[in-house]
Design a protein around this motif. Structure first.
Motif, PDB file in Angstrom:
ATOM      1  N   VAL B 103       0.854  -1.138  -0.366  1.00 18.49           N
ATOM      2  CA  VAL B 103      -0.226   0.250  -0.116  1.00 18.49           C
ATOM      3  C   VAL B 103       0.879   1.009   0.215  1.00 18.49           C
ATOM      4  N   GLN B 104       2.089   1.194   1.179  1.00 16.59           N
ATOM      5  CA  GLN B 104       2.874   2.632   1.155  1.00 16.59           C
ATOM      6  C   GLN B 104       3.627   2.559  -0.493  1.00 16.59           C
ATOM      7  N   HIS B 105       4.021   1.317  -0.791  1.00 12.37           N
ATOM      8  CA  HIS B 105       4.826   1.489  -2.099  1.00 12.37           C
ATOM      9  C   HIS B 105       4.012   1.296  -3.369  1.00 12.37           C
ATOM     10  N   GLY B 106       2.456   1.536  -3.321  1.00 16.71           N
ATOM     11  CA  GLY B 106       1.835   1.709  -4.509  1.00 16.71           C
ATOM     12  C   GLY B 106       0.553   2.922  -4.230  1.00 16.71           C
ATOM     13  N   PRO B 107      -0.271   2.430  -4.071  1.00 18.98           N
ATOM     14  CA  PRO B 107      -1.343   3.743  -3.831  1.00 18.98           C
ATOM     15  C   PRO B 107      -0.218   4.538  -3.458  1.00 18.98           C
ATOM     16  N   GLY B 108       0.252   4.819  -2.458  1.00 22.13           N
ATOM     17  CA  GLY B 108       1.017   6.083  -1.597  1.00 22.13           C
ATOM     18  C   GLY B 108       1.742   6.550  -2.728  1.00 22.13           C
ATOM     19  N   SER B 109       2.421   5.943  -3.265  1.00 21.16           N
ATOM     20  CA  SER B 109       4.170   6.412  -3.791  1.00 21.16           C
ATOM     21  C   SER B 109       2.756   7.465  -5.044  1.00 21.16           C
ATOM     22  N   ALA B 110       1.748   6.562  -5.658  1.00 15.67           N
ATOM     23  CA  ALA B 110       1.953   7.766  -6.479  1.00 15.67           C
ATOM     24  C   ALA B 110       0.904   8.936  -5.914  1.00 15.67           C
ATOM     25  N   ARG B 111       0.729   8.370  -4.694  1.00 16.55           N
ATOM     26  CA  ARG B 111       0.294  10.139  -4.084  1.00 16.55           C
ATOM     27  C   ARG B 111       1.218  11.394  -4.190  1.00 16.55           C
ATOM     28  N   LEU B 112       2.543  10.571  -3.682  1.00 17.03           N
ATOM     29  CA  LEU B 112       3.643  11.444  -3.484  1.00 17.03           C
ATOM     30  C   LEU B 112       4.408  11.560  -4.532  1.00 17.03           C
ATOM     31  N   GLY B 113       3.942  11.111  -5.890  1.00 15.41           N
ATOM     32  CA  GLY B 113       4.988  11.896  -6.367  1.00 15.41           C
ATOM     33  C   GLY B 113       3.754  12.558  -7.208  1.00 15.41           C
ATOM     34  N   LYS B 114       2.089  12.016  -7.623  1.00 17.30           N
ATOM     35  CA  LYS B 114       1.335  13.162  -8.205  1.00 17.30           C
ATOM     36  C   LYS B 114       0.994  14.184  -7.597  1.00 17.30           C
ATOM     37  N   LEU B 115       0.901  14.569  -5.779  1.00 15.75           N
ATOM     38  CA  LEU B 115       0.714  15.088  -5.377  1.00 15.75           C
ATOM     39  C   LEU B 115       1.341  16.778  -4.608  1.00 15.75           C
ATOM     40  N   PHE B 116       2.697  15.199  -4.438  1.00 16.73           N
ATOM     41  CA  PHE B 116       4.085  16.729  -3.627  1.00 16.73           C
ATOM     42  C   PHE B 116       4.904  17.138  -4.645  1.00 16.73           C
ATOM     43  N   GLY B 117       4.773  15.947  -6.155  1.00 19.11           N
ATOM     44  CA  GLY B 117       6.237  16.280  -6.487  1.00 19.11           C
ATOM     45  C   GLY B 117       7.456  15.498  -6.103  1.00 19.11           C
ATOM     46  N   VAL B 118       7.314  14.659  -5.413  1.00 16.40           N
ATOM     47  CA  VAL B 118       8.543  13.398  -5.619  1.00 16.40           C
ATOM     48  C   VAL B 118       8.610  12.533  -6.484  1.00 16.40           C
ATOM     49  N   PRO B 119       9.899  12.419  -6.851  1.00  4.79           N
ATOM     50  CA  PRO B 119      10.134  11.904  -8.861  1.00  4.79           C
ATOM     51  C   PRO B 119       9.891  10.561  -7.988  1.00  4.79           C
ATOM     52  N   ILE B 120       9.016   9.691  -8.392  1.00  2.00           N
ATOM     53  CA  ILE B 120       8.786   8.771  -8.806  1.00  2.00           C
ATOM     54  C   ILE B 120       8.093   7.753 -10.411  1.00  2.00           C
ATOM     55  N   ASP B 121       8.991   6.567 -10.363  1.00  2.00           N
ATOM     56  CA  ASP B 121       8.478   5.642 -11.551  1.00  2.00           C
ATOM     57  C   ASP B 121       7.145   5.545 -11.577  1.00  2.00           C
ATOM     58  N   GLN B 122       6.007   6.652 -11.975  1.00  5.29           N
ATOM     59  CA  GLN B 122       5.315   6.919 -11.886  1.00  5.29           C
ATOM     60  C   GLN B 122       4.235   4.975 -12.666  1.00  5.29           C
ATOM     61  N   LEU B 123       5.021   4.666 -13.633  1.00  8.96           N
ATOM     62  CA  LEU B 123       4.341   3.722 -14.518  1.00  8.96           C
ATOM     63  C   LEU B 123       4.724   2.652 -13.831  1.00  8.96           C
ATOM     64  N   ALA B 124       6.244   2.541 -13.075  1.00 12.20           N
ATOM     65  CA  ALA B 124       6.086   1.178 -11.970  1.00 12.20           C
ATOM     66  C   ALA B 124       4.934   1.403 -10.643  1.00 12.20           C
TER      67      ALA B 124
END
Lengths: 198, 198
Positions: B103-124
């Motif tokens: 959960v943290q590394h799936g939907p949690g990370s997606a939100r970090l990338g989208k909402l807070f601009g943290v650089p993240i491999d959005q596709l993965a």
């Protein structure tokens, strides 16, 4: 009990190690990940997350190495491995999360990339792994065992494998004196067993 | 009790929600992550992992949202939130790992990338998030509550926030009928409180 297992998985070793420490036995069934057995219907019926280890004990089907440690400790082990008071259970739960998050995604991922060729951002993972090892080294400078009790708990068993296997991920463990002393304490426990890479 | 908190953190909300459900109160202290307060010595003395939430209750300093749920349930709540038998504790521990990992590394990370601009491999991350939501939707097709009891447990509270916030990470929750029904059951619990984005 039946344990769905893989020899080179640190998470499976975690369960084999704990079973040995508490003098319990499970019948091992190797799951062939290369052949995709973990994604086949009969395995997914045991563990919907499609991961090893998975434990079957009577009616219970249980995946997740941390969950299996909690179950085995509560059902088969001396209370010291998972004490019943709120403070100790809270502290242990924190280290189980740390094992599933920082350890799995730090030294665990570094090893996946290096040893098994899984495509991984090695720079980011090495940074995470270093922070993880430093935090543990500091904690173990002040405490004999992770959850701060006078005896080892399932917290130590959950965190140990992928930290001790960090060399497989290209990480040098030599600078971490407190970690190495803790490895030695764990390896001296009656019933301790090894795995390839340790 | 003092809770070191951040309004927009799903992990902090997890603790605020549970406190409200069990009728307990904590004094909230906002930790300013932008100003780096979580990396300063006085905060690291409370939580060496440098993360919110962190709880102080008398002598106890406890980080990690899952750990705080275990502690609060064991210390202040009705046993139904964290039953004492081995099977239920094992099952709940599995969902707490799932919260810290998938959960943290799936939907949690997606939100970090989208909402807070943290650089993240959005596709993965989107792929991981989709697998996580599908697994939960299937589980909740067969069970009212995650850990298979007849009442909600801390497993539901640990998994709920970042799953329900998946929209913040650009994930459409509409196709997941069972998930949405479970959201409604959680939102109907006496004492339920919301957070921004829900």
């Amino acid at each position: 009990m039946q344990l769905y297992d893989l020899n080179l998985s640190g998470n499976c070793y975690k369960v084999r190690l704990f079973l040995s420490l508490i003098g319990q036995q499970a019948e091992l069934t190797t799951v062939n990940l290369h052949a995709g057995e973990h994604q086949q219907a009969d395995f997914l019926a045991i563990n919907p997350r499609g991961q090893v280890p998975a434990l079957v004990d009577g009616e219970l089907h249980l995946g997740d190495s941390q969950a299996i440690l909690v179950y085995l400790a509560r059902r088969y082990a001396n209370d010291a491995w998972y004490p019943q008071d709120a403070v100790q259970q809270g502290r242990i739960a924190g280290w189980l999360s740390f094992a599933a998050n920082e350890v799995q995604h730090g030294p665990g991922s570094a090893r996946l990339g290096k040893l098994f060729g899984v495509p991984i951002d090695q720079l980011a993972v090495q940074k995470k792994a270093t922070a993880t090892l430093q935090l543990l080294d500091t904690q173990l400078g002040n405490h004999t065992w992770l959850a701060q009790g006078s005896q080892p708990s399932i917290a130590d068993i959950a965190v140990y494998p992928y930290v001790a296997l960090a060399g497989d991920g290209g990480i040098d463990l030599a600078p971490y004196a407190q970690l190495n002393a803790w490895f030695a304490r764990i390896r001296a426990l009656p019933g301790y067993i090894d795995m390839p890479g340790l």
